[in-house]
Design a protein around this motif. Sequence first.
Motif, PDB file in Angstrom:
ATOM      1  N   CYS A 119     107.630  74.513 -17.893  1.00 55.29           N
ATOM      2  CA  CYS A 119     107.044  74.251 -19.210  1.00 55.29           C
ATOM      3  C   CYS A 119     106.207  72.976 -19.189  1.00 55.29           C
ATOM      4  O   CYS A 119     105.100  72.932 -19.747  1.00 55.29           O
ATOM      5  CB  CYS A 119     108.147  74.140 -20.258  1.00 55.29           C
ATOM      6  SG  CYS A 119     109.040  75.686 -20.591  1.00 55.29           S
ATOM      7  N   VAL A 178     102.221  72.452 -20.169  1.00 48.81           N
ATOM      8  CA  VAL A 178     101.809  71.532 -21.225  1.00 48.81           C
ATOM      9  C   VAL A 178     100.843  70.477 -20.691  1.00 48.81           C
ATOM     10  O   VAL A 178      99.889  70.074 -21.373  1.00 48.81           O
ATOM     11  CB  VAL A 178     103.040  70.861 -21.863  1.00 48.81           C
ATOM     12  CG1 VAL A 178     102.630  69.731 -22.804  1.00 48.81           C
ATOM     13  CG2 VAL A 178     103.887  71.890 -22.607  1.00 48.81           C
ATOM     14  N   SER A 179     101.045  70.054 -19.447  1.00 45.80           N
ATOM     15  CA  SER A 179     100.222  68.989 -18.860  1.00 45.80           C
ATOM     16  C   SER A 179      98.939  69.498 -18.213  1.00 45.80           C
ATOM     17  O   SER A 179      98.189  68.716 -17.619  1.00 45.80           O
ATOM     18  CB  SER A 179     101.039  68.209 -17.825  1.00 45.80           C
ATOM     19  OG  SER A 179     101.434  69.054 -16.751  1.00 45.80           O
ATOM     20  N   GLY A 180      98.664  70.802 -18.297  1.00 46.33           N
ATOM     21  CA  GLY A 180      97.411  71.350 -17.767  1.00 46.33           C
ATOM     22  C   GLY A 180      97.410  71.610 -16.281  1.00 46.33           C
ATOM     23  O   GLY A 180      96.332  71.768 -15.683  1.00 46.33           O
ATOM     24  N   LEU A 236     104.016  79.331 -24.906  1.00 51.81           N
ATOM     25  CA  LEU A 236     103.328  78.141 -24.396  1.00 51.81           C
ATOM     26  C   LEU A 236     101.941  78.493 -23.863  1.00 51.81           C
ATOM     27  O   LEU A 236     100.974  77.747 -24.070  1.00 51.81           O
ATOM     28  CB  LEU A 236     104.152  77.485 -23.293  1.00 51.81           C
ATOM     29  CG  LEU A 236     105.242  76.505 -23.706  1.00 51.81           C
ATOM     30  CD1 LEU A 236     105.954  75.967 -22.464  1.00 51.81           C
ATOM     31  CD2 LEU A 236     104.650  75.338 -24.503  1.00 51.81           C
ATOM     32  N   THR A 294      99.684  78.842 -26.767  1.00 58.64           N
ATOM     33  CA  THR A 294      99.494  77.554 -27.451  1.00 58.64           C
ATOM     34  C   THR A 294      98.505  76.677 -26.702  1.00 58.64           C
ATOM     35  O   THR A 294      97.662  76.002 -27.322  1.00 58.64           O
ATOM     36  CB  THR A 294     100.839  76.814 -27.577  1.00 58.64           C
ATOM     37  OG1 THR A 294     101.737  77.604 -28.368  1.00 58.64           O
ATOM     38  CG2 THR A 294     100.655  75.454 -28.228  1.00 58.64           C
ATOM     39  N   TYR A 295      98.568  76.699 -25.353  1.00 58.55           N
ATOM     40  CA  TYR A 295      97.745  75.795 -24.559  1.00 58.55           C
ATOM     41  C   TYR A 295      96.558  76.498 -23.878  1.00 58.55           C
ATOM     42  O   TYR A 295      95.920  75.941 -23.001  1.00 58.55           O
ATOM     43  CB  TYR A 295      98.616  75.081 -23.517  1.00 58.55           C
ATOM     44  CG  TYR A 295      99.534  74.074 -24.167  1.00 58.55           C
ATOM     45  CD1 TYR A 295      99.088  72.790 -24.454  1.00 58.55           C
ATOM     46  CD2 TYR A 295     100.824  74.420 -24.548  1.00 58.55           C
ATOM     47  CE1 TYR A 295      99.914  71.868 -25.084  1.00 58.55           C
ATOM     48  CE2 TYR A 295     101.659  73.511 -25.177  1.00 58.55           C
ATOM     49  CZ  TYR A 295     101.193  72.240 -25.445  1.00 58.55           C
ATOM     50  OH  TYR A 295     102.014  71.330 -26.081  1.00 58.55           O
ATOM     51  N   ILE A 300      96.288  79.099 -21.872  1.00 58.59           N
ATOM     52  CA  ILE A 300      96.435  79.513 -20.474  1.00 58.59           C
ATOM     53  C   ILE A 300      96.400  81.041 -20.407  1.00 58.59           C
ATOM     54  O   ILE A 300      97.231  81.701 -21.038  1.00 58.59           O
ATOM     55  CB  ILE A 300      97.769  79.005 -19.883  1.00 58.59           C
ATOM     56  CG1 ILE A 300      97.842  77.479 -19.975  1.00 58.59           C
ATOM     57  CG2 ILE A 300      97.942  79.466 -18.442  1.00 58.59           C
ATOM     58  CD1 ILE A 300      99.228  76.912 -19.680  1.00 58.59           C
TER      59      ILE A 300
END
Length: 548
Positions: free
Chosen positions: A313, A317-319, A381, A384-385, A387
């Motif tokens: 996760c 979140v950190s790319g 996730l 959300t980001y 991906i």
Amino acid sequence: MITGINHITLSVCDLEKSFKFYTEILGCQAIANWKTGAYLLAGDLWLCLSLDSSTRTNPMEEYTHIAFSISEERFLEYSDRLKVLRVKQWKQNTSEGDSIYILDPDHHKLELHIGDLSSRITATQKAPYKDMKFFSESVNSQQSTVNSQTPKNIQILSKPTNTKIAIQGVNVLTPDGWLEDATVLIEDGQFTSIDQASSPNGFHLINAQGLQMLPGIIDLHGDAFERMICPRPGVNFPLSIAIADNDRNLLASGITTFYCSITDSYEPGLRSRDSARALIDFILGAGKQVLNCNHRIHIRHEEANIAGHQELCDWMVSGRVHILSINDHLPPPGNQKRLSRYLNSVKQRSSMSIEEIEELINQVTERRHEGDVQIEQLVDLAHTYGIPLASHDDDSLEKVTLSQQRRVAIAEFPATVDLAAKSREYGAAVLMGAPNLVRGGSHLGLMSVTEAVKNNVIDCLCSDYHYPSLFYAPFKLQELGLMPFEQAWSLVSSRPAEAAGISDQKGKIAPGLDADFLLISPDNSLPSAITAISSVYVAGKEVARYQT
């Protein structure tokens, strides 16, 4: 009269460490060693390492150093290796001929240099040092030659400093078709103009008369790097060396953007979380200094891998994850065919016994249900980001329906034409393996690329497990009469870019996009098409040349 240098002795404080540095990193030949010393050969030079408690602890400020000869063919390979291994440098090169200046473990100043006294005198005769005098009109040079394992027709090139490039006289595959005898302008790594009228000033001019320019290949799913790391079961090479070598293979196949498909599994070894972490750390860290192909991270997460959920996760979140695919390779209970295939697959990449693999399967099967909630968290996730989410090997309508519910963007390797069509209906891009086409069918007996093309249920191709197939595939589709070459090339360039959400950056030769492209000789056919690649450019810089 002195006839030459007899030998050089270097004081060392850790004989084992220095012995490994000079033999394994620099490639000196070991002749003998004993408790307090070692004899080596550096080309024809006798080199002695001598254990000495008073060895220096810091580099000396003076310029005194030892320069070793290295062949031009091997220089960049050694330079890349030294950077990957983080060998300290003590100076940047400002002299004639390529050099890299490094420190050994005991702070002795060393240099690896291309050229000899003759080439240096030639250069200084044209541009003499202040008050320079020459005492002889000719110099007989003796130069040790390092045997090269790199094919002589392949050059990995240092990056030019000029950021304004004009490629002239080239036939360009643009989004609107072929533009002949064009001039392509590149500034700061991006295309700025593609037309037939430009006469640029202030640009570095490259004559590409008679060549074709194709968009660089984008590979969304490739795991052949695993064979670089582990060429035989239980035999592993250092990660930095394996991935640097893999980078060259990518360029040789025309791949300019590579989604490194890293399996995040419950297996130990090559497909473990530890291995995934090490790959990500290298590719997104030190690897940026040595890898020329644009690398991105595709995590192939196994549903049954419940360990380290929070770490995965955090990566998202950190790319650090650029595609996430949900995989399920765990054989279902009672399916002997899947079990046999899985056992054979794991045996090929590990030294585990059949009994150990079966025990691992049993342990993982007992807890696989614990991963259900984790998977849904990962799916959320990803959305959300931003991906891109991929399914993998959907072989039933139920799985396709689940992928639709998860809003999957890329459907990898659907099993049948009907399932591929269903995937496209809900908006997924269907991705298939180029080896399937080149070999003439799926190695698992599933839908072939030929079937997919005939039924118009394919959007992209990937290398899967064989990089060259991705270059061959458009030529194969044209040869079979299934698709015009221009359309076929989009399956490995613009359409993968669209599927991965990077079409605003890559995939086409158009103003404002990254200048990733190939220069190739025209009129090529199988099986020798790949030999047509002349040069590979990434971000406007020539990173590999195969023809002169």
